[in-house]
Scaffold this active site. Structure first.
Site, short mmCIF file in Angstrom:
data_model
loop_
_atom_site.label_atom_id
_atom_site.label_comp_id
_atom_site.label_asym_id
_atom_site.label_seq_id
_atom_site.Cartn_x
_atom_site.Cartn_y
_atom_site.Cartn_z
N SER A 85 34.83 42.39 36.61
CA SER A 85 35.42 41.80 37.82
C SER A 85 34.28 41.34 38.73
O SER A 85 33.47 40.51 38.34
CB SER A 85 36.36 42.79 38.50
OG SER A 85 37.04 42.18 39.58
N THR A 86 34.18 41.92 39.93
CA THR A 86 33.16 41.49 40.89
C THR A 86 31.76 41.63 40.30
O THR A 86 31.37 42.69 39.84
CB THR A 86 33.24 42.34 42.17
OG1 THR A 86 34.59 42.40 42.60
CG2 THR A 86 32.37 41.75 43.27
N HIS A 141 38.21 38.98 35.94
CA HIS A 141 39.17 38.68 36.99
C HIS A 141 38.79 37.39 37.70
O HIS A 141 37.79 37.33 38.40
CB HIS A 141 39.22 39.83 38.01
CG HIS A 141 39.74 41.11 37.44
ND1 HIS A 141 39.45 42.33 37.99
CD2 HIS A 141 40.54 41.36 36.37
CE1 HIS A 141 40.04 43.28 37.29
NE2 HIS A 141 40.70 42.72 36.29
N MET A 153 35.26 45.78 41.04
CA MET A 153 35.98 46.57 42.03
C MET A 153 37.25 47.14 41.42
O MET A 153 37.90 46.52 40.59
CB MET A 153 36.34 45.65 43.21
CG MET A 153 36.93 46.36 44.42
SD MET A 153 35.67 47.17 45.42
CE MET A 153 34.66 45.78 45.90
N ASP A 190 40.77 48.76 37.08
CA ASP A 190 41.36 48.08 35.92
C ASP A 190 40.44 48.23 34.72
O ASP A 190 39.24 47.98 34.80
CB ASP A 190 41.57 46.60 36.25
CG ASP A 190 42.32 45.87 35.15
OD1 ASP A 190 43.17 46.51 34.50
OD2 ASP A 190 42.07 44.66 34.95
#
Length: 379
Positions: A193-194, A219, A312, A315
């Site tokens: 993600s991030t 993401h 972050m 997930d």
């Protein structure tokens, strides 16, 4: 002296921000929005050259940065910032909505995230507390950004059969595909993600084209994942594409889940493929890493390798645990090399990762595991 890594805000103190945008109206409304949310706006500027001396007086926790500005554009300033004093940056520009390539370039250059301003209804967007900017700034303040080290060239890997040409989606298996299916059934699944755009590029650029098929969930909003795949396809030895329903997973091929859709692994005999479907959000995300990892646990089991990278939230943590429980070999990125140590931390807490490794170690680790598996088969 260059600062190798950004520092997090002092606990108990508000996040401090500098806003750089050539529109006085945008600067005013963004400052009011962030101040109203308890974020301290220590300076605003119409372009990076005006901002730089203000930042030297007091360095911010986060920079909110436009793309198109006079004298120095946002992407050029982002590169300067990441090389001289890495600082979390939130890109906020209408250009990022119109051109996904610009967004990907900003993320690849080190921006933590991008918030898109609409061309129409801009005033309403700027005044809307739910426009995503406040949360983006808070998330960015927790990120640890750094100047990215040089990426080594792809290393050699024990030779694996590879078809001379990859069959398009929906095409039947060629003779070389059938031979391939009988000789290798390894699957690599990666979630991030991030900070993931940079991390994925670091990993893929180090892998040779003989690497088994890779499935990735990053993401990202719809339309941006196609630009991500296109960018990576241009810099990696492996073929990288945005996944479509029914795509085959073959050695040398990387499939990236499209934004706004879940991707799952399926197995038909000795062949792997993917389904790409709409569905409810999972862990607030679509695509979801958990959705992918659980399907890999079900259909690949011990033949899979799973890696959870920077991001972050949580997930992918439970899905990686299911993969490990099914016999897969798994790893999580370590805190020191993560932009945000959220998803890996949760996976480690659950006992989902058999190893914790740095970003630079991920590709060598994958190759080592694949060589070990090859040796075990032929030994």
């Amino acid at each position: 002296m260059p600062h190798p890594t950004s520092s997090r805000p002092t606990p108990g103190k508000p996040v401090s921000v500098v806003i750089i945008d050539d529109s006085a109206v945008v600067r005013k409304h963004l400052a009011e929005l962030l101040t109203g949310a308890g974020i301290e706006v220590i300076a605003t500027a119409s372009d990076p050259l005006f901002a730089w001396p203000k930042m030297q007086t007091r360095w911010p926790d986060v920079v909110v940065l436009d793309v198109e500005m006079p004298r120095m554009d946002g992407l050029s300033f982002l590169r300067k910032l990441m090389s001289e004093r890495p600082t979390p940056v939130v890109m906020c520009s209408t250009l990022t909505a119109a051109g996904a390539t610009t967004t990907l370039q900003a993320l690849a250059e080190g921006a933590v995230c991008c918030v898109t301003k609409p061309k129409l209804g801009l005033r309403d967007f700027l005044d809307d507390p739910s426009n995503g900017l406040v949360q983006a700034v808070r998330d960015a303040a927790q990120a640890r950004v750094r100047a990215m080290p040089a990426v080594p060239a792809a290393g050699p890997l024990a030779p694996l059969p590879r078809p001379a040409s990859l069959a398009p989606s929906g095409a039947g298996p060629s003779r070389s595909d059938s031979a391939l299916a009988e000789t290798t059934d390894r699957v690599i699944a990666i979630g991030s993600s991030t900070g993931g755009v940079q991390a994925i590029e670091v990993v893929l650029r180090m892998l040779p084209r003989t690497t088994p098929g890779i499935l990735i969930v990053q993401h990202m909003p719809e339309k941006f994942t196609a630009a991500l795949a296109q960018r990576l396809n241009g810099v990696c030895e492996m073929e990288v594409r945005e996944a479509q329903d029914g795509d085959r997973l073959l050695p040398g091929r990387v499939l990236i889940a499209p934004g706004g859709r879940h991707m799952q692994l399926l197995r038909s005999g000795a062949q792997y493929g993917v389904t790409v479907r709409d569905g409810p959000l999972m862990n607030r995300h679509k695509p979801s890493v958990d959705v992918l990892f659980r399907s890999v646990a079900q259909h690949a089991g011990a033949n899979a390798l799973g890696v959870i990278l920077t991001g972050m939230g949580d997930d992918g943590a439970r899905g990686l645990k299911e993969m490990r429980d099914a016999g897969a070999t798994t790893a999580a990125q370590d805190e020191a090399s993560c932009v945000v140590f959220g998803m890996p931390r949760e996976a480690i807490k659950l006992g989902a990762a058999s190893q914790v490794i740095s970003l630079q170690q991920v590709a060598p680790w994958l190759q080592s595991q694949l060589r070990h598996a090859c040796s075990a088969r032929t030994g």
